[in-house]
Design a protein around this motif. Sequence first.
Motif, PDB file in Angstrom:
ATOM      1  N   GLN A   1       0.722  -1.182   0.084  1.00 28.01           N
ATOM      2  CA  GLN A   1      -0.091   0.002   0.117  1.00 28.01           C
ATOM      3  C   GLN A   1       0.851   1.169   0.038  1.00 28.01           C
ATOM      4  O   GLN A   1       0.320   2.204  -0.462  1.00 28.01           O
ATOM      5  CB  GLN A   1      -0.770  -0.016   1.078  1.00 28.01           C
TER       6      GLN A   1
ATOM      7  N   LEU B   1       5.660  -1.052  -1.537  1.00 29.57           N
ATOM      8  CA  LEU B   1       4.922  -0.867  -2.535  1.00 29.57           C
ATOM      9  C   LEU B   1       6.042  -0.577  -3.816  1.00 29.57           C
ATOM     10  O   LEU B   1       6.064  -1.083  -4.955  1.00 29.57           O
ATOM     11  CB  LEU B   1       4.348   0.596  -2.202  1.00 29.57           C
TER      12      LEU B   1
ATOM     13  N   GLU C   1      -0.874  -0.134  -9.702  1.00 27.90           N
ATOM     14  CA  GLU C   1      -0.335   0.633  -8.659  1.00 27.90           C
ATOM     15  C   GLU C   1       0.170   1.928  -9.055  1.00 27.90           C
ATOM     16  O   GLU C   1       0.078   2.618  -8.104  1.00 27.90           O
ATOM     17  CB  GLU C   1       1.068  -0.329  -8.135  1.00 27.90           C
TER      18      GLU C   1
ATOM     19  N   ARG D   1      -1.425   6.622  -8.032  1.00 26.16           N
ATOM     20  CA  ARG D   1      -0.526   7.553  -7.503  1.00 26.16           C
ATOM     21  C   ARG D   1       0.025   8.768  -8.316  1.00 26.16           C
ATOM     22  O   ARG D   1       0.591   9.567  -7.742  1.00 26.16           O
ATOM     23  CB  ARG D   1       0.366   6.801  -6.815  1.00 26.16           C
TER      24      ARG D   1
ATOM     25  N   GLU E   1      -7.099   0.745  -0.717  1.00 26.53           N
ATOM     26  CA  GLU E   1      -5.779  -0.259  -1.156  1.00 26.53           C
ATOM     27  C   GLU E   1      -4.541   0.726  -1.932  1.00 26.53           C
ATOM     28  O   GLU E   1      -3.483   0.172  -1.998  1.00 26.53           O
ATOM     29  CB  GLU E   1      -6.234  -1.402  -1.851  1.00 26.53           C
ATOM     30  N   ARG E   2      -5.160   1.462  -2.738  1.00 20.25           N
ATOM     31  CA  ARG E   2      -4.264   2.343  -3.580  1.00 20.25           C
ATOM     32  C   ARG E   2      -4.423   3.849  -3.252  1.00 20.25           C
ATOM     33  O   ARG E   2      -5.086   4.426  -4.035  1.00 20.25           O
ATOM     34  CB  ARG E   2      -4.339   1.954  -5.019  1.00 20.25           C
TER      35      ARG E   2
END
Length: 174
Positions: free
Chosen positions: A88, A93, A140, A144, A153-154
């Motif tokens: 996470q 990550l 992922e 971001r 979760e992300r």
Amino acid sequence: MSDRNWEAEMAKIDQQLASVSDEALLAESKAVAPTKAGGRTVAAPTVAAPARRAAPLAPTAGAWRGWVQVAIAVGAAAGLMFWPWPAQCGGPLIGFAAATGAVALLGLWSAIGTWRHRLGFAHVASLLVVVWGLVLGAREVLPRTGYAIPTTERSEGWSCPAPSGLPTVAPVSG
């Protein structure tokens, strides 16, 4: 620049071409048109074209190497499904993102090997590994970077949130 005398080279090629008959140069599998010699028609001999063979489409002798490369790539891609740490934020990550990049590179490596050895099914499996690595990495990275909606979760950031502070202790009244 080259020190070759291109005029001399071209003259050699012209001389070689002049030594070969036109029929040999333009050989076809059909019969050559009849010609007239001394007022009568003479049938020219049939000239068969040289047999041309296409490159073999069968796997080459080292095909087992391509299959080993695919097995390694597929194993690494399957291993991402069982990643042991929650990815996470922070180091886990970054490790997971690096692993997805490595899986995509392994898929590319095996795709090159299977292409060289003409292994169609294995090549498709390699390309699927590349796509799998890119999809997991995008899953992922995109939230971001602002290209996808962040979830619990992300999250939006790469780093973990700072702790909210020290726990407070209620004063003891006496």
